[in-house]
Motif scaffolding. Structure first.
Motif, PDB file in Angstrom:
ATOM      1  N   SER A  97     -40.909  -6.759 -89.281  1.00  0.00           N
ATOM      2  CA  SER A  97     -41.588  -7.624 -90.245  1.00  0.00           C
ATOM      3  C   SER A  97     -40.992  -9.018 -90.137  1.00  0.00           C
ATOM      4  O   SER A  97     -39.770  -9.164 -90.161  1.00  0.00           O
ATOM      5  CB  SER A  97     -41.380  -7.120 -91.680  1.00  0.00           C
ATOM      6  OG  SER A  97     -41.887  -5.832 -91.860  1.00  0.00           O
ATOM      7  N   VAL A  98     -41.855 -10.019 -90.023  1.00  0.00           N
ATOM      8  CA  VAL A  98     -41.418 -11.407 -90.052  1.00  0.00           C
ATOM      9  C   VAL A  98     -41.982 -12.013 -91.331  1.00  0.00           C
ATOM     10  O   VAL A  98     -43.200 -12.051 -91.527  1.00  0.00           O
ATOM     11  CB  VAL A  98     -41.905 -12.188 -88.810  1.00  0.00           C
ATOM     12  CG1 VAL A  98     -41.474 -13.649 -88.888  1.00  0.00           C
ATOM     13  CG2 VAL A  98     -41.382 -11.531 -87.527  1.00  0.00           C
ATOM     14  N   VAL A  99     -41.074 -12.461 -92.201  1.00  0.00           N
ATOM     15  CA  VAL A  99     -41.455 -12.970 -93.513  1.00  0.00           C
ATOM     16  C   VAL A  99     -41.033 -14.435 -93.599  1.00  0.00           C
ATOM     17  O   VAL A  99     -39.847 -14.750 -93.459  1.00  0.00           O
ATOM     18  CB  VAL A  99     -40.788 -12.151 -94.647  1.00  0.00           C
ATOM     19  CG1 VAL A  99     -41.217 -12.665 -96.013  1.00  0.00           C
ATOM     20  CG2 VAL A  99     -41.101 -10.666 -94.497  1.00  0.00           C
ATOM     21  N   CYS A 100     -42.007 -15.316 -93.829  1.00  0.00           N
ATOM     22  CA  CYS A 100     -41.725 -16.746 -93.873  1.00  0.00           C
ATOM     23  C   CYS A 100     -41.709 -17.316 -95.286  1.00  0.00           C
ATOM     24  O   CYS A 100     -41.347 -18.470 -95.474  1.00  0.00           O
ATOM     25  CB  CYS A 100     -42.743 -17.490 -93.012  1.00  0.00           C
ATOM     26  SG  CYS A 100     -42.696 -16.989 -91.277  1.00  0.00           S
ATOM     27  N   ASN A 101     -42.075 -16.533 -96.268  1.00  0.00           N
ATOM     28  CA  ASN A 101     -42.071 -16.976 -97.662  1.00  0.00           C
ATOM     29  C   ASN A 101     -40.939 -16.250 -98.392  1.00  0.00           C
ATOM     30  O   ASN A 101     -41.060 -15.070 -98.696  1.00  0.00           O
ATOM     31  CB  ASN A 101     -43.412 -16.670 -98.320  1.00  0.00           C
ATOM     32  CG  ASN A 101     -43.473 -17.108 -99.762  1.00  0.00           C
ATOM     33  OD1 ASN A 101     -42.467 -17.452-100.379  1.00  0.00           O
ATOM     34  ND2 ASN A 101     -44.674 -17.087-100.325  1.00  0.00           N
ATOM     35  N   PRO A 102     -39.839 -16.951 -98.684  1.00  0.00           N
ATOM     36  CA  PRO A 102     -38.705 -16.288 -99.330  1.00  0.00           C
ATOM     37  C   PRO A 102     -39.028 -15.721-100.710  1.00  0.00           C
ATOM     38  O   PRO A 102     -38.341 -14.816-101.185  1.00  0.00           O
ATOM     39  CB  PRO A 102     -37.637 -17.385 -99.422  1.00  0.00           C
ATOM     40  CG  PRO A 102     -38.368 -18.666 -99.272  1.00  0.00           C
ATOM     41  CD  PRO A 102     -39.603 -18.380 -98.469  1.00  0.00           C
ATOM     42  N   ASP A 103     -40.089 -16.223-101.344  1.00  0.00           N
ATOM     43  CA  ASP A 103     -40.474 -15.702-102.659  1.00  0.00           C
ATOM     44  C   ASP A 103     -40.966 -14.259-102.580  1.00  0.00           C
ATOM     45  O   ASP A 103     -41.029 -13.577-103.601  1.00  0.00           O
ATOM     46  CB  ASP A 103     -41.558 -16.577-103.300  1.00  0.00           C
ATOM     47  CG  ASP A 103     -41.042 -17.962-103.656  1.00  0.00           C
ATOM     48  OD1 ASP A 103     -39.809 -18.127-103.835  1.00  0.00           O
ATOM     49  OD2 ASP A 103     -41.873 -18.887-103.741  1.00  0.00           O
ATOM     50  N   PRO A 155     -46.191  -9.585 -95.031  1.00  0.00           N
ATOM     51  CA  PRO A 155     -45.391 -10.380 -94.105  1.00  0.00           C
ATOM     52  C   PRO A 155     -46.319 -11.278 -93.286  1.00  0.00           C
ATOM     53  O   PRO A 155     -47.520 -11.010 -93.182  1.00  0.00           O
ATOM     54  CB  PRO A 155     -44.726  -9.333 -93.207  1.00  0.00           C
ATOM     55  CG  PRO A 155     -44.779  -8.060 -93.988  1.00  0.00           C
ATOM     56  CD  PRO A 155     -46.044  -8.155 -94.790  1.00  0.00           C
ATOM     57  N   ASP A 156     -45.777 -12.307 -92.672  1.00  0.00           N
ATOM     58  CA  ASP A 156     -46.593 -13.182 -91.832  1.00  0.00           C
ATOM     59  C   ASP A 156     -46.945 -12.518 -90.510  1.00  0.00           C
ATOM     60  O   ASP A 156     -48.023 -12.740 -89.961  1.00  0.00           O
ATOM     61  CB  ASP A 156     -45.847 -14.496 -91.581  1.00  0.00           C
ATOM     62  CG  ASP A 156     -45.709 -15.266 -92.874  1.00  0.00           C
ATOM     63  OD1 ASP A 156     -46.615 -16.058 -93.179  1.00  0.00           O
ATOM     64  OD2 ASP A 156     -44.728 -15.038 -93.611  1.00  0.00           O
ATOM     65  N   TRP A 157     -46.016 -11.701 -89.999  1.00  0.00           N
ATOM     66  CA  TRP A 157     -46.214 -11.051 -88.696  1.00  0.00           C
ATOM     67  C   TRP A 157     -45.624  -9.661 -88.789  1.00  0.00           C
ATOM     68  O   TRP A 157     -44.497  -9.478 -89.274  1.00  0.00           O
ATOM     69  CB  TRP A 157     -45.521 -11.874 -87.628  1.00  0.00           C
ATOM     70  CG  TRP A 157     -45.628 -11.423 -86.216  1.00  0.00           C
ATOM     71  CD1 TRP A 157     -46.482 -10.489 -85.673  1.00  0.00           C
ATOM     72  CD2 TRP A 157     -44.849 -11.914 -85.115  1.00  0.00           C
ATOM     73  NE1 TRP A 157     -46.273 -10.378 -84.326  1.00  0.00           N
ATOM     74  CE2 TRP A 157     -45.281 -11.249 -83.958  1.00  0.00           C
ATOM     75  CE3 TRP A 157     -43.832 -12.845 -85.019  1.00  0.00           C
ATOM     76  CZ2 TRP A 157     -44.725 -11.489 -82.699  1.00  0.00           C
ATOM     77  CZ3 TRP A 157     -43.282 -13.095 -83.774  1.00  0.00           C
ATOM     78  CH2 TRP A 157     -43.722 -12.414 -82.629  1.00  0.00           C
ATOM     79  N   VAL A 158     -46.390  -8.687 -88.353  1.00  0.00           N
ATOM     80  CA  VAL A 158     -45.936  -7.296 -88.313  1.00  0.00           C
ATOM     81  C   VAL A 158     -46.114  -6.772 -86.892  1.00  0.00           C
ATOM     82  O   VAL A 158     -47.138  -7.023 -86.258  1.00  0.00           O
ATOM     83  CB  VAL A 158     -46.744  -6.418 -89.301  1.00  0.00           C
ATOM     84  CG1 VAL A 158     -46.495  -4.937 -89.050  1.00  0.00           C
ATOM     85  CG2 VAL A 158     -46.405  -6.773 -90.740  1.00  0.00           C
ATOM     86  N   ILE A 159     -45.103  -6.051 -86.420  1.00  0.00           N
ATOM     87  CA  ILE A 159     -45.196  -5.368 -85.131  1.00  0.00           C
ATOM     88  C   ILE A 159     -44.956  -3.888 -85.375  1.00  0.00           C
ATOM     89  O   ILE A 159     -43.972  -3.507 -86.009  1.00  0.00           O
ATOM     90  CB  ILE A 159     -44.167  -5.912 -84.118  1.00  0.00           C
ATOM     91  CG1 ILE A 159     -44.416  -7.402 -83.849  1.00  0.00           C
ATOM     92  CG2 ILE A 159     -44.220  -5.101 -82.814  1.00  0.00           C
ATOM     93  CD1 ILE A 159     -43.358  -8.065 -82.978  1.00  0.00           C
ATOM     94  N   GLU A 160     -45.875  -3.077 -84.886  1.00  0.00           N
ATOM     95  CA  GLU A 160     -45.721  -1.624 -84.905  1.00  0.00           C
ATOM     96  C   GLU A 160     -45.627  -1.144 -83.467  1.00  0.00           C
ATOM     97  O   GLU A 160     -46.385  -1.601 -82.602  1.00  0.00           O
ATOM     98  CB  GLU A 160     -46.901  -0.933 -85.604  1.00  0.00           C
ATOM     99  CG  GLU A 160     -47.027  -1.232 -87.071  1.00  0.00           C
ATOM    100  CD  GLU A 160     -46.018  -0.498 -87.958  1.00  0.00           C
ATOM    101  OE1 GLU A 160     -45.115   0.192 -87.431  1.00  0.00           O
ATOM    102  OE2 GLU A 160     -46.146  -0.625 -89.188  1.00  0.00           O
TER     103      GLU A 160
END
Length: 187
Positions: free
Chosen positions: A88-94, A105-110
């Protein structure tokens, strides 16, 4: 596809967080789905991609955070769905909490496991699109392929690649991942 644990009830977020430590499952629309232990190649891909993404973010002094599984993602406020994407790539700390991420998340890889391809290709694809994940990659070690989905308005567009390709990361202007440069020993 992972089998739902037999149930005649709808499980909640509280049930998810009270699972025994040895039980690895996701909660999707109130039902638990067992998750199999990952293979060696799955873990190699997970580590290589996580490190590549983290190194890129750090090199740009970026604020996005990279979280490999297990990492709980509650996709919707009003649904009983908590998934554990491989990356999971998360760009919003909130969106970050002590328990994981609340929201898309902004980007998910499965990374596809042989026993559950439909889970990633169908069930999670639709969940991630509905939740507003901006980019979703499905990496298939058996097929040596990657499907890269990009959210355009409220629909995913898809591009197909192999482990021989260099892939543009949609959420960044200048980030490409060359699968030939990753230390992956796929059989």
């Amino acid at each position: 596809m992972p089998q739902a644990l037999t149930s005649f009830r709808t499980y909640t977020e509280e049930d998810y967080y009270n699972l025994p430590e040895h039980v690895h499952a996701e909660l999707i629309d109130g039902q638990f789905y067992n998750m199999a232990a990952p293979s060696r190649i799955h873990q190699e891909i997970l580590m290589e991609l996580s490190a590549t993404i983290r190194n890129y973010v750090k090199s740009k002094n970026g604020f996005c955070k990279v979280y490999p599984a297990p990492f709980a993602v509650k996709l919707f406020q009003d649904r009983t769905t908590i998934v554990e994407p491989d990356i999971s790539v998360v760009c919003n700390p909130d969106k970050l909490t002590d328990k994981g991420c609340t929201g898309a998340p902004d980007w998910v890889i499965e990374i596809v496991s042989p026993g559950n391809p439909g889970h990633d290709y169908v069930k999670k694809l639709n969940l991630y699109m509905d939740a507003g994940v901006r980019e979703y990659w499905i990496v298939d070690p058996q097929q040596k392929s990657i499907l890269a989905y990009h959210l355009i308005q409220d629909r995913f567009t898809v591009h197909s690649y192999t482990f021989q390709n260099r892939i543009k990361v949609f959420i960044y202007d200048d980030f490409w991942i060359d699968f030939q440069e990753l230390d992956i020993h796929a059989t």
